[in-house]
Structure formats: structure tokens, C-alpha cells
Design an enzyme around this catalytic site. Structure first.
Site: not given
Ligand code: PIT
Length: 495
Positions: A181-182, A184, A186-187, A189, A204, A296
Site C-alpha cells: 500500500l505504501g 518509504g 521506514f519499510g 505498508v 506498516k 511532516d
């Protein structure tokens, strides 16, 4: 940019009295010293698409019920009751079948038509600009649409104060790792499903190899635990492993706001932008009332609830901070083109810092242009510091004076000159929307420009991913690596 009547009174910043300098600390530090562990039942309201909720049983999910009072002016620890109280004053949205009025001229794609729409959605007539009328596209004809200007449905579960669990998430959830789904720095989703109820959720997966990554992930849990609002994505559960933290989040199917609005078969007008921005303001206003700074608030962090409606939810609280009166917080992270001047200057940040970013997002939504983006990072940062944004581009040709006034009262270099979220909600641009919609609603030029902006960003992201992979290959084969910090998104900035 000048600011006058909409200047933020100190009382209105987060609904509190004047505090000369603001400081904030990572939310992690907010964990109360004395905690009472209690449990909540799961899925008290089931997702519309999920099976009927299973008989209520103790979930074993621990909720932190603080018993220690701190000295700050207003407490947000008292979760969940205080959150529910803040929520209870909001009118509950009523959903009915889409209300479609008689078509005016040719009917074209209807934003909001396929989703639950309020009986009194805003009916608008969309007219193409003169230039557009000559192009063979679906929205080059006058058309009619209904905008569902209702708040989103709350998450399909009650607010939960989540504490980290150490058992594997796979005990409770199926994570669909093939459905991303997403992603970045961070990792990633992924879509996920709760085994016991069939509830659709999002997982996530955050890499937490470094102390900084761990802090950011814990921060996100702490922030989300404090927030219960329909315009903020809700946290359902959280799991901690050695090098990973998995957040189980509310699932929405609309994707990122900017990705959705570039669909040219659904014409975007200033009225659409008003409805989107109003919802973001609702979420930010609540967040600030709860003494949380997002820090952010870029376009990627605004998700659409579905593919056709106007409901949005704010995500990503990894950089969020707790507002602490009398303390001073400086931050040195963020995405250059969305940074407020005080962040670039390594000066104190507070509620108005989020309001600046909201100004940037609104500017982009209306014009498709990033107001301070330069050819490189240092030019972007210089542009931010000059706070010099203009409405001279032809993308602003049909944009109302009220919209420009709204943005002008957010993109103010001096923090104190910016409107608060509450003042934004009272600004004429975000009021009498249905009345304004009766006028002529010209298709915004921002769609085409935003598409170019997103394509450029995707290209940059892919380029960086390939460069990073090549560097990784180089180290694996014994080469040297000087820096791994290749992400263009939220980056530490040179101060
Ligand atoms: C979706 C649907 C959904 C959640 C998400 C995406 C979450 C995305 C996300 C969340 C973050 C973040 C980056 C992306 O940092 O239900 O399409 O906190």
C-alpha cells in the site's frame, strides 16, 4: 507574505494561553511512570465489508491507563475517555445512497458518486477553461458532479491505546506481503486481515535496526495512541521484534491524495480543493488541541478514504512531537520543499510549523506547483527562507482571491503571523462552500502539473533505489561505502 486579520492569536494555538517559546519532546518521553494495565474489546464496530463481529471477548490487548498527572497545561494522557469526549461533540456523519441531481450539460465522471455520499452533497457544475474546451478529453465539456462534503466515517473499531506486543503478528493477522500500500525509508505498508474477525487493516512494517529508527517507530505508536479522529488514520495494534516494529493500522482504500486527484477523467475544481483542505484542517486542529505536532504534513501523508470521495486521513506520525509549553524544540529533519523557515533556521518549532506545511500543500493542490522547490536542495532551502511565494503563474489564473488569501496567511515567514488550524476553518475560503459551488467551477490546471511533479518524484525515488542497490552490491563485493543516507523524502537537513 503579509498577515493581518487571520493572524493566529496565541490563545487559539492549540486552544491555550500565550507561551512565548514552545518546546516539544519526543512522544516516547510521555509514557506515564505509573500505568494501570487494562484491556479493551476488539472491533466494537465492524468494518462494513467484514463479517459480523465475533462475540466480545477480552482481547488481551493492553491499554495504558495513566494514573500520573503531569504539570503541563492540558493532559492528553487520559486515553481513551478524553479522546472519546473530544469526539462526541462532532456530528455523526449520515450516509445515504449517492444523491445525484439532474445532469447539467453532459454528465462526466462524478467524484464522490460511487461512495457513500451525504444526502446533501455539494452539487456543482464544472466548466473547462477556454483552452481545455478545444482538447478532446472527457472533462473538456461542462459537466455536473456531487461533492460529498461529509467527514469520513470513523475507523471501524473504537480508539485503542496500544502497547507493543512481543508475540509475532502472524498469531493474530495475515499480512498480505504481495500487496504493497505504501513504502518509504521506514519499510513497507501491506494489506492485512485480522484472523478472528476478517477485519481489513494495513500493516506498516518498520525496520528498526538503529536507535533512531526505533525511536521514530515508538514515537509513532505514542502519538497515534493519543489521537482519535476521523481525519487521522487509527492505530489498531503494534508488535515489536528484534529489528522490526509492525503497526497494524486502519485500512483505507483511496491511496495518496495527490495520486488520486491526478486522474484527469475526474476533473478537479477549487471546490474540491476546499473540501480536501477543510478536512485536513479538521484533523490538524484536533491534533493541535491534543498537543501533538505532526511536523511532516506533506502530500504523501494525506490518504483518501476511497477512490471517489473527498474524505481524507492524515498518516505518518513518526516525526510527531508532543507540544510542551516552556520547553523549546528544534528539529533537523523533514522534506526540504515542505520545511518551514524555522526548521531550516534550526529555530523553535510549534503549531505554526504544521500550518506552514499546510500552506504548501494547499498551494500545490490548487496549482500543481511546489512553491519553494528549487533546482537543488540548497536552492529550495533558500527559497523557503525568503518565504517568497507568488501567485503569478498561469496555474493561478482562475484561482479565487479567497484561496490566495488563505495561502498567504499560512506561508508567512514569521511563525506568529500564520493562521492556526482553527482560524483556517473559520477563513472565508473554507466556508459557504455549497454557495460558492453554485458559481462557475473551472477545472484546475493543477491536475496536469501535479502529474508531472509526481512522475518526477517517482523517477527520483527509483533512481535512488537503483543507486542504493548498486552501492550495496559494491560493499558486498568488498568496495567502500561512504553514506547510506540516500532517501530523498524525509531527510536530515544540514543546519
Ligand atoms: C494505504 C492504506 C492504509 C494505510 C496506508 C496506506 C498507510 C500508509 C503509510 C503509513 C505511514 C507511513 C507511510 C505510509 O509512514 O490503510 O493505502 O505511517
Amino acid at each position: 507574505m503579509a498577515a493581518d486579520s487571520h493572524r493566529q492569536s496565541e490563545t487559539e494555538r492549540g486552544g491555550m494561553r500565550e507561551v512565548p517559546a514552545v518546546a516539544v519532546v519526543p512522544l516516547m518521553a510521555d509514557t506515564p511512570k505509573t500505568e494501570t494495565r487494562t484491556t479493551v474489546t476488539e472491533n466494537q464496530a465492524a468494518a462494513p465489508s467484514s463479517p459480523a463481529p465475533a462475540p466480545k471477548k477480552p482481547s488481551g490487548l493492553a491499554v495504558l491507563m495513566p494514573t500520573v498527572e503531569s504539570s503541563s497545561l492540558r493532559q492528553v494522557y487520559s486515553c481513551p475517555e478524553s479522546l472519546q469526549r473530544l469526539q462526541s461533540s462532532r456530528p455523526k456523519p449520515q450516509y445515504v445512497c449517492p444523491a445525484r441531481g439532474p445532469a447539467v450539460g453532459k454528465t462526466c465522471s462524478v467524484l464522490g458518486g460511487a461512495s457513500p455520499v451525504a444526502a446533501s452533497g455539494i452539487q456543482i457544475i464544472v466548466v473547462p477553461t477556454t483552452a481545455e474546451r478545444t482538447r478532446p478529453k472527457s472533462h473538456t465539456k461542462t459537466c455536473h458532479k456531487v461533492i460529498d462534503d461529509v467527514p469520513p466515517q470513523p475507523a471501524p473499531f473504537l480508539h485503542r491505546c496500544v502497547s507493543l506486543r512481543s508475540n509475532p503478528p502472524s498469531d493474530t493477522f495475515v499480512i498480505h506481503t504481495r500487496e504493497v500500500l505504501g513504502s518509504g525509508r521506514f519499510g513497507k505498508v501491506h494489506k492485512c486481515t485480522e484472523k478472528s474477525s476478517g477485519l481489513k487493516l494495513a500493516a506498516k512494517i518498520i525496520n528498526t535496526r538503529t536507535a533512531k529508527e526505533k525511536e521514530r517507530a515508538n514515537n509513532e505508536v505514542q502519538a497515534m495512541n493519543q489521537l482519535s479522529h476521523p481525519n487521522i488514520l487509527q492505530l489498531y495494534d503494534a508488535f515489536e521484534a528484534k529489528h522490526q516494529l509492525v503497526l497494524i493500522l486502519e485500512y483505507v482504500e483511496g491511496g495518496e491524495l495527490f495520486d488520486r486527484i491526478v486522474d484527469e477523467s475526474a476533473p478537479l475544481t477549487e471546490v474540491d480543493a476546499m473540501v480536501f483542505v477543510k478536512q485536513i484542517c479538521e484533523g490538524v486542529s484536533y491534533m493541535h488541541q491534543m498537543y501533538v505536532l505532526h511536523l511532516d504534513l506533506k502530500p504523501e501523508n494525506i490518504l483518501c478514504v476511497n477512490r471517489t470521495g473527498h474524505q481524507v486521513k492524515i498518516i505518518d506520525f513518526g516525526l510527531a512531537r508532543r507540544y510542551r509549553p516552556r520547553e523549546k524544540l528544534r528539529v533537523n529533519f523533514g522534506t526540504p520543499e515542505f520545511l518551514a523557515p524555522e526548521v531550516v533556521n534550526f529555530d523553535f518549532v510549534s503549531f505554526p510549523t504544521d500550518m506552514w506545511t499546510l500552506g504548501v500543500v494547499t498551494y500545490m493542490l490548487l496549482s500543481g506547483l511546489s512553491p519553494f522547490l528549487g533546482d537543488d536542495e540548497s536552492q529550495t532551502l533558500n527559497n523557503v527562507l525568503s518565504a517568497n511565494c507568488s501567485f503569478e503563474d498561469e496555474a493561478f489564473e482562475h484561482i479565487s482571491a479567497e484561496a490566495k488569501d488563505f495561502i498567504s496567511h499560512l506561508l508567512v515567514k514569521e511563525r506568529g503571523g500564520r493562521m492556526s488550524a482553527l482560524q483556517c476553518l473559520r477563513h472565508p475560503w473554507l466556508n459557504n462552500i455549497a454557495e460558492k459551488a453554485k458559481g462557475s467551477n473551472i477545472v484546475l490546471k493543477s491536475q496536469v502539473l501535479l502529474k508531472k511533479y509526481l512522475a518526477k518524484k517517482l523517477w527520483k525515488k527509483n533512481y535512488i533505489a537503483i543507486a542504493a542497490a548498486n552501492r550495496f552490491k559494491k560493499i558486498s563485493s568488498g568496495g567502500e561505502l561512504t553514506s547510506l543516507d540516500t532517501e530523498t523524502d524525509t531527510v536530515p537537513i544540514a543546519t
